[in-house]
Design a protein around this motif. Structure first.
Motif, PDB file in Angstrom:
ATOM      1  N   MET A 260       0.851  -1.181   0.000  1.00 33.69           N
ATOM      2  CA  MET A 260       0.000   0.000   0.000  1.00 33.69           C
ATOM      3  C   MET A 260       0.895   1.241   0.000  1.00 33.69           C
ATOM      4  O   MET A 260       1.826   1.345   0.784  1.00 33.69           O
ATOM      5  CB  MET A 260      -0.900  -0.048   1.239  1.00 33.69           C
ATOM      6  CG  MET A 260      -1.942   1.038   1.260  1.00 33.69           C
ATOM      7  SD  MET A 260      -3.058   0.956   2.689  1.00 33.69           S
ATOM      8  CE  MET A 260      -4.147  -0.340   2.210  1.00 33.69           C
ATOM      9  N   SER A 261       0.608   2.189  -0.868  1.00 36.61           N
ATOM     10  CA  SER A 261       1.405   3.416  -0.944  1.00 36.61           C
ATOM     11  C   SER A 261       1.031   4.360   0.195  1.00 36.61           C
ATOM     12  O   SER A 261       0.012   4.188   0.864  1.00 36.61           O
ATOM     13  CB  SER A 261       1.179   4.117  -2.285  1.00 36.61           C
ATOM     14  OG  SER A 261      -0.091   4.735  -2.302  1.00 36.61           O
ATOM     15  N   ASP A 262       1.878   5.387   0.409  1.00 43.14           N
ATOM     16  CA  ASP A 262       1.590   6.389   1.435  1.00 43.14           C
ATOM     17  C   ASP A 262       0.241   7.054   1.185  1.00 43.14           C
ATOM     18  O   ASP A 262      -0.530   7.289   2.111  1.00 43.14           O
ATOM     19  CB  ASP A 262       2.679   7.464   1.468  1.00 43.14           C
ATOM     20  CG  ASP A 262       3.976   6.958   2.080  1.00 43.14           C
ATOM     21  OD1 ASP A 262       3.954   5.904   2.746  1.00 43.14           O
ATOM     22  OD2 ASP A 262       4.999   7.622   1.889  1.00 43.14           O
ATOM     23  N   SER A 263      -0.039   7.357  -0.089  1.00 41.37           N
ATOM     24  CA  SER A 263      -1.290   8.017  -0.440  1.00 41.37           C
ATOM     25  C   SER A 263      -2.480   7.119  -0.096  1.00 41.37           C
ATOM     26  O   SER A 263      -3.488   7.586   0.435  1.00 41.37           O
ATOM     27  CB  SER A 263      -1.308   8.378  -1.923  1.00 41.37           C
ATOM     28  OG  SER A 263      -2.481   9.053  -2.253  1.00 41.37           O
ATOM     29  N   GLU A 264      -2.351   5.834  -0.379  1.00 40.23           N
ATOM     30  CA  GLU A 264      -3.430   4.899  -0.058  1.00 40.23           C
ATOM     31  C   GLU A 264      -3.614   4.780   1.454  1.00 40.23           C
ATOM     32  O   GLU A 264      -4.732   4.670   1.946  1.00 40.23           O
ATOM     33  CB  GLU A 264      -3.144   3.528  -0.674  1.00 40.23           C
ATOM     34  CG  GLU A 264      -3.254   3.519  -2.183  1.00 40.23           C
ATOM     35  CD  GLU A 264      -2.733   2.244  -2.810  1.00 40.23           C
ATOM     36  OE1 GLU A 264      -3.230   1.912  -3.896  1.00 40.23           O
ATOM     37  OE2 GLU A 264      -1.836   1.597  -2.241  1.00 40.23           O
ATOM     38  N   ASP A 265      -2.503   4.809   2.214  1.00 41.52           N
ATOM     39  CA  ASP A 265      -2.577   4.771   3.672  1.00 41.52           C
ATOM     40  C   ASP A 265      -3.352   5.975   4.198  1.00 41.52           C
ATOM     41  O   ASP A 265      -4.177   5.843   5.104  1.00 41.52           O
ATOM     42  CB  ASP A 265      -1.177   4.779   4.300  1.00 41.52           C
ATOM     43  CG  ASP A 265      -0.450   3.458   4.159  1.00 41.52           C
ATOM     44  OD1 ASP A 265      -1.096   2.440   3.838  1.00 41.52           O
ATOM     45  OD2 ASP A 265       0.775   3.454   4.369  1.00 41.52           O
ATOM     46  N   ILE A 266      -3.086   7.142   3.649  1.00 45.60           N
ATOM     47  CA  ILE A 266      -3.758   8.365   4.090  1.00 45.60           C
ATOM     48  C   ILE A 266      -5.249   8.284   3.778  1.00 45.60           C
ATOM     49  O   ILE A 266      -6.087   8.621   4.619  1.00 45.60           O
ATOM     50  CB  ILE A 266      -3.110   9.607   3.447  1.00 45.60           C
ATOM     51  CG1 ILE A 266      -1.674   9.756   3.968  1.00 45.60           C
ATOM     52  CG2 ILE A 266      -3.925  10.867   3.721  1.00 45.60           C
ATOM     53  CD1 ILE A 266      -0.796  10.611   3.108  1.00 45.60           C
ATOM     54  N   LEU A 267      -5.581   7.820   2.585  1.00 42.90           N
ATOM     55  CA  LEU A 267      -6.992   7.683   2.216  1.00 42.90           C
ATOM     56  C   LEU A 267      -7.688   6.631   3.084  1.00 42.90           C
ATOM     57  O   LEU A 267      -8.836   6.817   3.489  1.00 42.90           O
ATOM     58  CB  LEU A 267      -7.127   7.344   0.740  1.00 42.90           C
ATOM     59  CG  LEU A 267      -6.691   8.446  -0.225  1.00 42.90           C
ATOM     60  CD1 LEU A 267      -6.755   7.938  -1.666  1.00 42.90           C
ATOM     61  CD2 LEU A 267      -7.534   9.691  -0.054  1.00 42.90           C
ATOM     62  N   ALA A 268      -7.001   5.539   3.397  1.00 44.75           N
ATOM     63  CA  ALA A 268      -7.575   4.502   4.261  1.00 44.75           C
ATOM     64  C   ALA A 268      -7.809   5.048   5.668  1.00 44.75           C
ATOM     65  O   ALA A 268      -8.847   4.778   6.282  1.00 44.75           O
ATOM     66  CB  ALA A 268      -6.656   3.279   4.300  1.00 44.75           C
ATOM     67  N   THR A 269      -6.868   5.814   6.170  1.00 44.78           N
ATOM     68  CA  THR A 269      -7.014   6.426   7.489  1.00 44.78           C
ATOM     69  C   THR A 269      -8.199   7.379   7.492  1.00 44.78           C
ATOM     70  O   THR A 269      -9.028   7.364   8.414  1.00 44.78           O
ATOM     71  CB  THR A 269      -5.726   7.168   7.892  1.00 44.78           C
ATOM     72  OG1 THR A 269      -4.661   6.223   7.979  1.00 44.78           O
ATOM     73  CG2 THR A 269      -5.880   7.893   9.217  1.00 44.78           C
ATOM     74  N   ALA A 270      -8.305   8.214   6.457  1.00 48.29           N
ATOM     75  CA  ALA A 270      -9.426   9.153   6.353  1.00 48.29           C
ATOM     76  C   ALA A 270     -10.756   8.400   6.297  1.00 48.29           C
ATOM     77  O   ALA A 270     -11.729   8.809   6.942  1.00 48.29           O
ATOM     78  CB  ALA A 270      -9.250  10.042   5.120  1.00 48.29           C
ATOM     79  N   ALA A 271     -10.791   7.301   5.567  1.00 51.95           N
ATOM     80  CA  ALA A 271     -12.011   6.496   5.480  1.00 51.95           C
ATOM     81  C   ALA A 271     -12.373   5.906   6.842  1.00 51.95           C
ATOM     82  O   ALA A 271     -13.549   5.874   7.217  1.00 51.95           O
ATOM     83  CB  ALA A 271     -11.837   5.391   4.440  1.00 51.95           C
ATOM     84  N   GLN A 272     -11.385   5.475   7.597  1.00 56.63           N
ATOM     85  CA  GLN A 272     -11.636   4.943   8.944  1.00 56.63           C
ATOM     86  C   GLN A 272     -12.220   6.020   9.849  1.00 56.63           C
ATOM     87  O   GLN A 272     -13.143   5.750  10.629  1.00 56.63           O
ATOM     88  CB  GLN A 272     -10.348   4.390   9.550  1.00 56.63           C
ATOM     89  CG  GLN A 272      -9.869   3.114   8.906  1.00 56.63           C
ATOM     90  CD  GLN A 272      -8.487   2.698   9.397  1.00 56.63           C
ATOM     91  OE1 GLN A 272      -7.810   3.426  10.123  1.00 56.63           O
ATOM     92  NE2 GLN A 272      -8.053   1.512   8.987  1.00 56.63           N
ATOM     93  N   TRP A 273     -11.675   7.221   9.765  1.00 49.90           N
ATOM     94  CA  TRP A 273     -12.210   8.326  10.564  1.00 49.90           C
ATOM     95  C   TRP A 273     -13.664   8.585  10.218  1.00 49.90           C
ATOM     96  O   TRP A 273     -14.500   8.802  11.085  1.00 49.90           O
ATOM     97  CB  TRP A 273     -11.387   9.591  10.374  1.00 49.90           C
ATOM     98  CG  TRP A 273      -9.984   9.516  10.905  1.00 49.90           C
ATOM     99  CD1 TRP A 273      -9.480   8.616  11.796  1.00 49.90           C
ATOM    100  CD2 TRP A 273      -8.905  10.388  10.576  1.00 49.90           C
ATOM    101  NE1 TRP A 273      -8.138   8.877  12.029  1.00 49.90           N
ATOM    102  CE2 TRP A 273      -7.768   9.953  11.299  1.00 49.90           C
ATOM    103  CE3 TRP A 273      -8.771  11.485   9.733  1.00 49.90           C
ATOM    104  CZ2 TRP A 273      -6.525  10.587  11.214  1.00 49.90           C
ATOM    105  CZ3 TRP A 273      -7.541  12.124   9.640  1.00 49.90           C
ATOM    106  CH2 TRP A 273      -6.432  11.677  10.387  1.00 49.90           C
TER     107      TRP A 273
END
Length: 106
Positions: free
Chosen positions: A1-14
């Motif tokens: 998973m790329s950094d960008s995907e990690d950020i989007l996944a974190t945002a989705a979790q929030w």
């Protein structure tokens, strides 16, 4: 998973946890810039942040704008830049310019 995907996944979790979220994305850069175009920062309504759009030199201003974007629902395009002469004085040591698009995450 790329950094960008990690950020989007974190945002989705929030979002799934019931938080409001805004996403800031570097859309253009000129000259020396601390982060490349495409870099992202997610900001939650409670003030949590994931990612980076500047390496720290403008993160506070972007996070503050993100709170406003979440409240209004209206996206915002932000311009940052400073002359080389004043760059160190204001904390934008790179002397570059960048545009950051801040949008609410639905």
């Amino acid at each position: 998973m790329s950094d960008s995907e990690d950020i989007l996944a974190t945002a989705a979790q929030w979002r799934e946890a019931g938080e409001t979220v805004a996403l800031a994305t570097v859309v253009e850069t000129w000259g020396s810039s601390p982060r490349p175009a495409g870099s992202r920062l997610a900001v939650s309504g409670s003030g949590r942040m994931a990612g980076s759009v500047s390496g720290g030199c403008i993160e506070g201003a972007v996070a503050e704008a993100a709170q406003g974007v979440m409240a209004s629902g209206t996206p915002r395009l932000m311009d940052f830049g400073i002359s080389d002469e004043r760059a160190w004085e204001v904390g934008l040591a790179c002397g570059g310019k960048l545009k950051v698009f801040v949008e609410p995450l639905a």
